[in-house]
Scaffold this motif. Structure first.
Motif, PDB file in Angstrom:
ATOM      1  N   VAL A 115       0.840  -1.201   0.000  1.00  0.00           N
ATOM      2  CA  VAL A 115       0.000   0.000   0.000  1.00  0.00           C
ATOM      3  C   VAL A 115       0.877   1.255   0.000  1.00  0.00           C
ATOM      4  O   VAL A 115       0.626   2.215  -0.741  1.00  0.00           O
ATOM      5  N   VAL A 116       1.931   1.232   0.794  1.00  0.00           N
ATOM      6  CA  VAL A 116       2.840   2.371   0.860  1.00  0.00           C
ATOM      7  C   VAL A 116       3.579   2.547  -0.461  1.00  0.00           C
ATOM      8  O   VAL A 116       3.783   3.676  -0.928  1.00  0.00           O
ATOM      9  N   ALA A 117       3.970   1.442  -1.082  1.00  0.00           N
ATOM     10  CA  ALA A 117       4.655   1.528  -2.381  1.00  0.00           C
ATOM     11  C   ALA A 117       3.766   2.194  -3.421  1.00  0.00           C
ATOM     12  O   ALA A 117       4.221   3.020  -4.219  1.00  0.00           O
ATOM     13  N   GLU A 118       2.482   1.846  -3.421  1.00  0.00           N
ATOM     14  CA  GLU A 118       1.541   2.450  -4.370  1.00  0.00           C
ATOM     15  C   GLU A 118       1.381   3.941  -4.087  1.00  0.00           C
ATOM     16  O   GLU A 118       1.350   4.764  -5.017  1.00  0.00           O
ATOM     17  N   ALA A 119       1.291   4.310  -2.822  1.00  0.00           N
ATOM     18  CA  ALA A 119       1.181   5.728  -2.473  1.00  0.00           C
ATOM     19  C   ALA A 119       2.441   6.484  -2.880  1.00  0.00           C
ATOM     20  O   ALA A 119       2.377   7.623  -3.353  1.00  0.00           O
ATOM     21  N   GLY A 120       3.590   5.852  -2.731  1.00  0.00           N
ATOM     22  CA  GLY A 120       4.836   6.493  -3.113  1.00  0.00           C
ATOM     23  C   GLY A 120       4.922   6.783  -4.598  1.00  0.00           C
ATOM     24  O   GLY A 120       5.487   7.805  -5.017  1.00  0.00           O
ATOM     25  N   ARG A 121       4.346   5.898  -5.416  1.00  0.00           N
ATOM     26  CA  ARG A 121       4.402   6.112  -6.868  1.00  0.00           C
ATOM     27  C   ARG A 121       3.668   7.385  -7.277  1.00  0.00           C
ATOM     28  O   ARG A 121       4.013   8.017  -8.274  1.00  0.00           O
ATOM     29  N   ALA A 122       2.652   7.769  -6.520  1.00  0.00           N
ATOM     30  CA  ALA A 122       1.938   9.008  -6.828  1.00  0.00           C
ATOM     31  C   ALA A 122       2.829  10.229  -6.650  1.00  0.00           C
ATOM     32  O   ALA A 122       2.571  11.293  -7.225  1.00  0.00           O
ATOM     33  N   LEU A 123       3.882  10.087  -5.832  1.00  0.00           N
ATOM     34  CA  LEU A 123       4.835  11.174  -5.607  1.00  0.00           C
ATOM     35  C   LEU A 123       6.153  10.929  -6.330  1.00  0.00           C
ATOM     36  O   LEU A 123       7.122  11.661  -6.107  1.00  0.00           O
ATOM     37  N   ASP A 124       6.178   9.903  -7.189  1.00  0.00           N
ATOM     38  CA  ASP A 124       7.416   9.512  -7.877  1.00  0.00           C
ATOM     39  C   ASP A 124       8.505   9.164  -6.867  1.00  0.00           C
ATOM     40  O   ASP A 124       9.668   9.549  -7.007  1.00  0.00           O
ATOM     41  N   LEU A 125       8.118   8.387  -5.851  1.00  0.00           N
ATOM     42  CA  LEU A 125       9.048   7.996  -4.803  1.00  0.00           C
ATOM     43  C   LEU A 125       9.018   6.489  -4.590  1.00  0.00           C
ATOM     44  O   LEU A 125       7.968   5.859  -4.719  1.00  0.00           O
ATOM     45  N   ARG A 126      10.162   5.933  -4.261  1.00  0.00           N
ATOM     46  CA  ARG A 126      10.238   4.554  -3.780  1.00  0.00           C
ATOM     47  C   ARG A 126      10.419   4.618  -2.278  1.00  0.00           C
ATOM     48  O   ARG A 126      11.373   5.229  -1.785  1.00  0.00           O
ATOM     49  N   ILE A 127       9.502   4.004  -1.540  1.00  0.00           N
ATOM     50  CA  ILE A 127       9.478   4.143  -0.084  1.00  0.00           C
ATOM     51  C   ILE A 127       9.678   2.786   0.578  1.00  0.00           C
ATOM     52  O   ILE A 127       8.955   1.828   0.281  1.00  0.00           O
ATOM     53  N   GLY A 128      10.642   2.723   1.456  1.00  0.00           N
ATOM     54  CA  GLY A 128      10.868   1.531   2.269  1.00  0.00           C
ATOM     55  C   GLY A 128      10.602   1.842   3.734  1.00  0.00           C
ATOM     56  O   GLY A 128      10.899   2.941   4.206  1.00  0.00           O
ATOM     57  N   LEU A 191      11.600   5.892   7.535  1.00  0.00           N
ATOM     58  CA  LEU A 191      11.262   5.687   6.135  1.00  0.00           C
ATOM     59  C   LEU A 191      12.499   5.954   5.283  1.00  0.00           C
ATOM     60  O   LEU A 191      13.233   6.924   5.515  1.00  0.00           O
ATOM     61  N   GLU A 192      12.717   5.093   4.314  1.00  0.00           N
ATOM     62  CA  GLU A 192      13.773   5.279   3.315  1.00  0.00           C
ATOM     63  C   GLU A 192      13.089   5.713   2.019  1.00  0.00           C
ATOM     64  O   GLU A 192      12.297   4.966   1.445  1.00  0.00           O
ATOM     65  N   ILE A 193      13.386   6.913   1.556  1.00  0.00           N
ATOM     66  CA  ILE A 193      12.655   7.504   0.434  1.00  0.00           C
ATOM     67  C   ILE A 193      13.630   7.867  -0.677  1.00  0.00           C
ATOM     68  O   ILE A 193      14.557   8.654  -0.470  1.00  0.00           O
ATOM     69  N   VAL A 194      13.405   7.283  -1.860  1.00  0.00           N
ATOM     70  CA  VAL A 194      14.264   7.532  -3.022  1.00  0.00           C
ATOM     71  C   VAL A 194      13.406   8.085  -4.156  1.00  0.00           C
ATOM     72  O   VAL A 194      12.468   7.419  -4.602  1.00  0.00           O
ATOM     73  N   PRO A 195      13.676   9.308  -4.657  1.00  0.00           N
ATOM     74  CA  PRO A 195      12.902   9.850  -5.775  1.00  0.00           C
ATOM     75  C   PRO A 195      13.164   9.080  -7.065  1.00  0.00           C
ATOM     76  O   PRO A 195      14.305   8.719  -7.371  1.00  0.00           O
ATOM     77  N   PHE A 196      12.095   8.811  -7.823  1.00  0.00           N
ATOM     78  CA  PHE A 196      12.216   8.136  -9.111  1.00  0.00           C
ATOM     79  C   PHE A 196      12.778   9.062 -10.190  1.00  0.00           C
ATOM     80  O   PHE A 196      13.522   8.653 -11.065  1.00  0.00           O
ATOM     81  N   ASP A 197      12.354  10.324 -10.156  1.00  0.00           N
ATOM     82  CA  ASP A 197      12.569  11.233 -11.276  1.00  0.00           C
ATOM     83  C   ASP A 197      13.794  12.116 -11.120  1.00  0.00           C
ATOM     84  O   ASP A 197      13.918  13.139 -11.786  1.00  0.00           O
ATOM     85  N   GLY A 198      14.692  11.744 -10.243  1.00  0.00           N
ATOM     86  CA  GLY A 198      15.896  12.540 -10.056  1.00  0.00           C
ATOM     87  C   GLY A 198      15.685  13.800  -9.240  1.00  0.00           C
ATOM     88  O   GLY A 198      16.559  14.673  -9.208  1.00  0.00           O
ATOM     89  N   ALA A 199      14.538  13.924  -8.579  1.00  0.00           N
ATOM     90  CA  ALA A 199      14.275  15.103  -7.751  1.00  0.00           C
ATOM     91  C   ALA A 199      15.268  15.175  -6.597  1.00  0.00           C
ATOM     92  O   ALA A 199      15.789  14.155  -6.135  1.00  0.00           O
TER      93      ALA A 199
END
Length: 471
Positions: A115-128, A191-199
């Motif tokens: 569920v958290v992974a799906e929410a992270g995609r809305a922000l272009d983030l990978r969340i652990g 939380l470990e948060i990595v931006p997908f889009d290079g932000a």
């Protein structure tokens, strides 16, 4: 709310007008009856796309046509200027929060990482997600397919957890934002948060969005833990004995705070806890604190101490005074027959005046750091929780803003190392006078006791720390 473009509204309106079987004169009459002020000539020009109209007139014309379409029962209705509403958001922070709420609805606890992974995609983030284990020594990845735990004392993530902060690392393949995961003020993990889009993880807007997400996620972790074992199992490093299971279920959250007081607690051994519990209740006017201990670790200890805790809570919630709480505990314990003796201390701090009052029964008095210095040791009284007679006279101290109070079990200061040296009050005092907040002080104290005893505790070690921080 978004408004439908005027040209699109006019085009759709013209198509609906054609299906309404009205003449321009009939439409004008209906529009005039609704309060319209345009002339028939202006209306005709609008129908032929030759002029623009104010939004209020466009909507009155749409309403007039829709009334006619309702009479014909079926044809599509004419759109209003404000009819294009935002449904479920397609991207961004709101979509992330909606995904988190919808995904967690009726989801079992172990589904939370997805569920958290799906929410992270809305922000272009990978969340652990990493949760602290019950010993508060390591951060455990919530996803079973993620290898490796993170040490709280030595890792970057552990530093974020200890200081309840946020930091960015750039030594890996991608810049990573680490932020503490909180339920209110209780630290659950990171939380470990990595931006997908290079932000840039240092972007203040991105950080604020991640803070929103972490706040909501912290609440969801706590709530879902209560109706399933999926998250609890991930936090356990080994099986928990049944007495410890009972006591852990009886404990309040390890951390709490209001605008006037911060509270933090910790107990060890986490998986073999047997006879020590603490409790607190915070309100606008006061903080009520308590600790109970049975001394030797015996089988029935957990039942006796839980009964004392239940009697204390019942009396406190009924509005009983400190003295009546003390008496209620004695009455409850008197009915247990040959159960192990329960020692304890009950206290209350007036958050307006800073006056701390307490009563203890065969238990160390609170350790108070006043203006940066510890007050003299009040020792351990010979009083006991009894069913009859008057409680002893309450002790009283007036605190200053920033003063700290520690309720601790006898097992904490009495634990010895291999040479027989007890842990003592001095180590508690050193941490109470540090800049660390009460939750971290409590964690450090129980970790220090474990280290002092080489991990072999003969008595439970518990501590409850409160700091008065009036506005």
């Amino acid at each position: 709310m978004r408004f439908l473009p005027e040209e699109e509204q006019q085009r759709l309106f013209a198509a609906c007008f054609a299906r309404s079987r009205l003449t321009p004169e009939q439409l004008w009459m209906r529009y005039f009856a609704l309060g319209g002020s345009l002339s028939l000539l202006e209306l005709d020009a609008y129908l032929n796309g030759l002029t623009a109209l104010p939004r209020v007139d466009r909507d009155m014309l749409a309403h007039a046509v829709n009334e006619r379409l309702d009479e014909l029962a079926g044809p599509p209705r004419a759109p209003y200027s404000h009819s294009l509403r935002d449904g479920k958001p397609l991207h961004g922070p709101l979509k992330a929060l909606v995904d988190l709420l919808e995904g967690a609805h009726r989801a079992p606890p172990e589904r939370l990482p997805a569920v958290v992974a799906e929410a992270g995609r809305a922000l272009d983030l990978r969340i652990g997600i990493y949760l602290a284990d019950y010993d508060q020594r390591t951060l455990v990845p919530l996803r079973a397919d993620v290898a490796g735990e993170l040490d709280i004392e030595t890792s970057v993530a552990g530093d974020v957890f200890r200081h309840a902060g946020t930091t960015v690392t750039r030594d890996g393949p991608e810049p990573t934002l680490w932020t503490v995961l909180l339920d209110g003020v209780e630290r659950l993990g990171v939380l470990e948060i990595v931006p997908f889009d290079g932000a840039d993880p240092d972007d203040p807007v991105l950080r604020e969005q991640c803070r929103w997400l972490a706040t909501l996620l912290g609440h969801l972790v706590t709530v879902t833990t209560q109706y399933g074992d999926g998250l609890d199992v991930r936090r356990r490093r080994r099986p928990r004995a049944s007495p410890a299971e009972l006591l852990w279920q009886s404990l309040p959250p390890m951390t709490a705070a209001t605008e006037s007081v911060i509270v933090g607690g910790s107990v060890q051994p986490a998986y073999d806890l047997c006879g020590t519990v603490f409790d607190y209740a915070l309100s606008e006017r006061r903080a009520q604190l308590a600790m109970f201990d049975t001394g030797p670790r015996t089988g029935p200890s957990n039942y006796a101490v839980v009964n004392a805790l239940a009697a204390y809570r019942a009396a406190r919630r009924d509005g009983a005074s400190l003295e009546d709480q003390y008496a209620a505990i004695g009455k409850e314990l008197a009915g247990l027959g040959s159960a192990p003796e329960v020692r304890g201390v009950v206290a209350e701090l007036d958050l307006r005046t800073g006056v701390l009052r307490w009563l203890d029964a065969g238990h160390p008095a609170p350790l108070i750091v006043h203006r940066g210095e510890p007050l003299p040791d009040a020792g351990t009284t010979t009083a006991r929780f009894t069913a009859g007679g008057r409680p002893p006279r309450a002790e009283e101290v007036r605190l200053r803003p920033g003063d700290s109070v520690a309720l601790y079990s006898p097992g904490l200061i009495g634990t010895t190392d291999r040479t027989g040296e007890p842990f003592g009050r001095t180590r508690i005092t050193e941490l109470l006078t540090s800049d660390a907040l009460p939750p971290e002080i409590a964690r450090l104290l129980t970790q220090a006791v474990l280290s002092h005893s080489d991990g072999e505790l003969r008595h439970d070690a518990g501590v409850l720390v409160a700091r008065w921080v009036p506005r």
